[in-house]
Design an enzyme around this catalytic site. Structure first.
Site, PDB file in Angstrom:
ATOM      1  N   SER A 680       0.810  -1.259  -0.168  1.00  0.00           N
ATOM      2  CA  SER A 680      -0.046   0.111   0.045  1.00  0.00           C
ATOM      3  C   SER A 680       0.911   1.246  -0.024  1.00  0.00           C
ATOM      4  O   SER A 680       1.527   1.777  -1.004  1.00  0.00           O
ATOM      5  CB  SER A 680      -0.878  -0.066   1.043  1.00  0.00           C
ATOM      6  OG  SER A 680      -1.914   1.059   1.142  1.00  0.00           O
ATOM      7  N   ASP A 753      -9.162  -4.506  -5.995  1.00  0.00           N
ATOM      8  CA  ASP A 753      -8.547  -3.861  -4.904  1.00  0.00           C
ATOM      9  C   ASP A 753      -9.707  -2.824  -4.245  1.00  0.00           C
ATOM     10  O   ASP A 753     -10.205  -1.836  -5.226  1.00  0.00           O
ATOM     11  CB  ASP A 753      -7.171  -2.876  -5.220  1.00  0.00           C
ATOM     12  CG  ASP A 753      -6.623  -2.210  -4.053  1.00  0.00           C
ATOM     13  OD1 ASP A 753      -7.289  -1.736  -2.941  1.00  0.00           O
ATOM     14  OD2 ASP A 753      -5.477  -2.246  -4.088  1.00  0.00           O
ATOM     15  N   HIS A 787      -7.822  -5.218  -1.342  1.00  0.00           N
ATOM     16  CA  HIS A 787      -6.464  -4.578  -0.841  1.00  0.00           C
ATOM     17  C   HIS A 787      -5.401  -5.789  -0.113  1.00  0.00           C
ATOM     18  O   HIS A 787      -4.215  -5.479  -0.112  1.00  0.00           O
ATOM     19  CB  HIS A 787      -6.644  -3.469  -0.077  1.00  0.00           C
ATOM     20  CG  HIS A 787      -5.643  -2.426   0.314  1.00  0.00           C
ATOM     21  ND1 HIS A 787      -5.018  -1.834  -0.871  1.00  0.00           N
ATOM     22  CD2 HIS A 787      -4.991  -2.083   1.182  1.00  0.00           C
ATOM     23  CE1 HIS A 787      -3.857  -1.159  -0.380  1.00  0.00           C
ATOM     24  NE2 HIS A 787      -3.945  -1.261   0.692  1.00  0.00           N
TER      25      HIS A 787
END
Length: 826
Positions: A680, A753, A787
């Site tokens: 991330s 995601d 994610h």
């Protein structure tokens, strides 16, 4: 992103694309060779049964050991789902899709006094979620996700007997679909309305274009996913989110409570006479998630008849961009936990705009049943309201916060007779060393969490992380109500990392802790105080004995500008520095913004944690002969009028250089064989470090964002918009400097995601930019993953990709000049 229809996601492919600068490699632009499996012992560790979690029942007499399910197969993530207003709904179950769920597959009741255990007989293939203790701690209610819906079950803690209360009719689109009634004899639940009929079908011929319009008012919004996009989506949202509230007796037949609606929240009053219901209303939005749709908050009686409307909020599309911006009118409406039926809520006094120059930004109000009088003020705040810990009529704790200054405050108030609040603490939110801890709570007779007071009623207890320059040493304090002075009751000591789970006696003579060390796995202990022995309640084994012998060390060092940094150094089992010399290393990090250099330099973590990786953890590299420097701090500091990101790149590179210098100085790392990675915002960091330095031989960037023009209304902790800080957005974007990345970089991204700002297109466009500039890059798209990655196949594939990348470009890399020549083609 692939889909079987524009709004029904049910198919995907494993996509692996690679590019290199040599002519031969350039001919092979894509491959798809199936799942990869990492080398042993990684698969064996990944497939080991997860350690159960322990949950103490109200009354502190019984516990539930919850066995967590192993990683689901990718076929479970492949179940169809609908993206609706920020939620992902499985149309077959009318609940969250599997990628967002962590299911329990075993429940065992264990008395705290060491009595007989009782294992619950669950239905075959049970996927348990949303477990809740009854107020008296004698029963545990939970949902079971089947192939065709969500069931409601209840288990008796004394016998382990479980039975189904409702068949697969619960509506879990918003999340947990039930709550215990305060008397513990019935449950309030949301169910699919009877006779709902089939789902709406999309018309083959649209009635017209989809049109959105703005009348000159600024409406800055962060990038969001899974939003509504058409009138058809609106109909689907109504269909799947409309629910009927029902009361389900433990013995008897369920009955309807009130009228059906898009019920996003419901909560019975502590005395059970009323229900607080939140209903979402039209008009819906294509720009924001359901949390910002119009809604009303209403008090009903126990049968669902309206009593009092507390709030009627319009669509919240036009909030200011600042992080502390809020809606006007009542928000955060809740029951006071220590009173029969008293409501509390906050109201902005600045029009919802934190930039307004006012003395009072929020006011907290109370309203007692029967809700016919005027609300009375509990407290005025010069910051944003952060919540209340309820205790009793003469004592509660109110917290407030302010983003721009990163300050938090805590006040003592008297809910029954509000007067002048008493400020107990005012500190930097990121000051870990100064954190006084959080109040220890207990469950009262109505099933509500309230502050646990000392037996004489003159004090309360605070439990905290105990952060210090030596690391974290959790503690338990007693605080006097009169002057807020604290006395240390207990604190963890070497070689253990031990946290307070709950107090088993109001005088703190017995506490329940969770204890671990570098060599001992986490287990639960009953500890007598002061100075008594700790008796083991559980004896969970080492989930990965293959890793026994790895070592961890808390390392501190300084950046060139004097900012203190820290990280945790892991070394493989059996490592001998004299025999093995310097090791190849992976650094794994995540930058954090700070407003205070002192807070930025505080040590994070503990030297006494038990280290066993799971999922897609980078610590699995320890099994392959790598050292791992975990979370070397990357503080981005902005003090005074300066924003942290004004010098993001400079501070990032300085922190990374200090980390590299430290591990090389220690003799454990080879300067020419260090890789950098992150997930991330850590992936964003990775690409930036490769673009702006030559400190690392290769990078691993998972589920990142690389082009900040695609997140123009703010990102991470950056409040300024692209148009307010165009130069900052440009300079912080590694996409801008893709032509400078001359080290190999592995990009991995979940196909679906759902995180704000990390659309899969971020990695797709970054790969194209790198490929177009002749970089060495590999781009892996994981099917069905959000994610965070959950499927077993995707987990093993991710770990295999990471090991192969590190082996090829770090462990077995040639001399740095040779590698640079191969990469640039010169």
């Amino acid at each position: 992103m692939l889909s079987s229809s524009p709004r029904l996601r049910a198919a995907g492919l494993a996509i692996v694309v690679a590019a290199a600068v040599s002519p031969a490699a350039a001919q092979q632009t894509s491959t798809s060779g199936g799942w990869l499996v990492p080398p042993a012992p990684i698969p064996q560790i990944v497939d080991a049964p997860p350690t159960p979690s322990l949950w103490v029942a109200p009354g502190e007499r019984m516990t539930a050991l919850l066995g967590r399910a192993s990683l689901p197969p990718v076929s479970q993530l492949a179940e169809p789902w609908l993206p609706l207003a920020g939620y992902r709904v499985n149309p077959r179950t009318n609940g969250w899709n599997a990628a967002r769920m962590g299911f329990v597959d075993a429940i065992t009741f264990q008395p705290l006094d060491g009595g007989a255990k009782h294992q619950v007989r669950l239905p075959p293939g049970a996927r348990v979620a949303f477990a809740q203790w009854s107020p008296d701690g004698q029963r545990l209610a939970f949902t079971n996700f089947t192939d065709n819906g969500v069931e409601l079950w209840v288990a008796d803690a004394r016998t382990g007997t479980a039975r189904r209360l409702l068949p697969a009719v619960l509506n879990a689109a918003f999340g947990s679909p039930f709550r215990w009634a305060p008397d513990g004899q019935s449950i309030l639940a949301l169910r699919v309305p009877a006779g709902r009929g089939p789902a709406p079908e999309r018309s083959r011929v649209p009635a017209g274009p989809v049109i959105q319009e703005n009348s000159g008012r600024a409406a800055p919004l962060r990038t969001l996913q899974d939003l509504l996009t058409s009138p058809y989506d609106e109909r689907l949202f109504d269909y799947y989110f409309t629910a009927q509230l029902v009361r389900v007796p433990l013995a008897g037949v369920a009955s309807s409570v009130g009228r059906p609606g898009v019920i996003s929240g419901f909560d019975p009053s502590p005395d059970g006479r009323y229900i607080l219901v939140t209903r979402v209303k039209r008009p819906y939005s294509y720009l924001v998630e359901a949390e910002r749709f119009p809604y009303e908050v209403e008090v009903t009686d126990a049968r669902g008849a309206p009593v009092k409307r507390i709030a009627d909020q319009p669509l919240a599309e036009n909030l200011p961009a600042a992080f502390d911006a809020v809606i006007t009118g009542p928000r955060s409406v809740e029951w006071r936990s220590d009173a029969p039926a008293t409501l509390a809520w906050a109201e902005a006094q600045d029009g919802g705009d934190p930039n307004a120059k006012v003395a009072i930004h929020d006011r907290v109000l109370l309203l007692d049943a029967p809700f016919t009088g005027q609300p009375r003020k509990l407290i005025d705040l010069d910051q944003r309201y952060g919540g209340v810990e309820w205790g009793r009529g003469d004592f509660a704790l109110v917290s407030s916060r302010w983003w721009n200054t990163r300050r938090v405050k805590r006040f003592a108030v008297s809910p029954d007779a509000p007067g002048e609040p008493r400020l107990l603490s005012d500190r930097g939110a990121q000051d870990r060393y100064g954190d006084p801890g959080y109040p220890v709570t207990t469950t009262n007779a109505r099933g509500r969490q309230v502050i646990l007071f000392t037996p004489d009623g003159r004090g309360l207890y605070l439990a905290g992380a105990g952060a210090s320059p030596r690391g974290d040493y959790p503690f338990l304090d007693r605080m006097a109500l009169a002057d807020a002075r604290t006395t240390r009751v207990w604190q963890a000591e070497d070689p253990y990392y031990e946290t307070v789970v709950t107090l088993l006696a109001p005088d703190a003579s017995r506490i329940l802790t969770r204890r671990e060390s570098q060599r001992e796995p986490p287990n639960y202990f009953v500890r007598t105080l002061p100075g008594g022995q700790a008796t083991a309640l559980t004896r969970f084994p080492d989930p990965a004995p293959q890793l026994a012998g790895i070592t961890r060390q808390l390392v501190t060092y300084k950046r060139a500008d004097g900012v203190q940094l820290s990280g945790t150094l892991y070394l493989p089992a059996g490592y001998d520095p004299h025999r093995d010399g310097r090791l190849p290393m992976l650094m794994w990090a995540y930058p954090t913004e700070f407003r205070d250099a002192n807070a930025a330099g505080q040590v994070q973590g503990s030297p006494n944690r038990f280290s066993r990786p799971s999922g897609i953890s980078h610590l699995f590299l320890l099994t392959q002969g790598y050292a791992v420097f975990d979370n070397p701090t990357m503080p981005i500091v902005g003090e005074g009028d300066k924003e942290p990101n004004d010098t993001y790149v400079e501070q990032l590179v300085a922190s990374a250089r200090a980390a590299v210098d430290k591990v090389v100085e220690m003799g454990v790392a080879d300067r020419d064989r260090i890789g950098i990675g992150g997930h991330s915002y850590g992936a964003f960091m990775t690409a930036n470090l490769l673009a702006h330095s030559d400190l690392f031989r290769a990078g691993i960037a998972r589920s990142g964002a690389y082009n900040r023009t695609l997140t123009p209304f703010g990102f991470q902790s950056e409040q300024r918009t692209y148009w307010q800080a165009t130069d900052i957005y440009t300079k912080m974007s590694p996409f801008t400097y893709a032509n400078r990345i001359n080290e190999p970089i592995l990009l991995i991204h979940g196909e679906m995601d759902d995180n704000s700002g990390t659309f899969p297109i971020q990695s797709e466009r970054m790969y194209a930019a790198l490929k177009g500039n002749g970089a060495t890059v590999r781009y892996v798209v994981l099917p069905f993953e959000a994610h965070a990655y959950r499927a077993r196949e995707n987990t093993l594939h991710t770990l295999a990709e990471m090991v192969r990348w590190m082996d090829r470009y770090v462990k077995n890399a040639g001399p740095r000049e040779q590698q640079r020549t191969a990469t640039t083609g010169n």
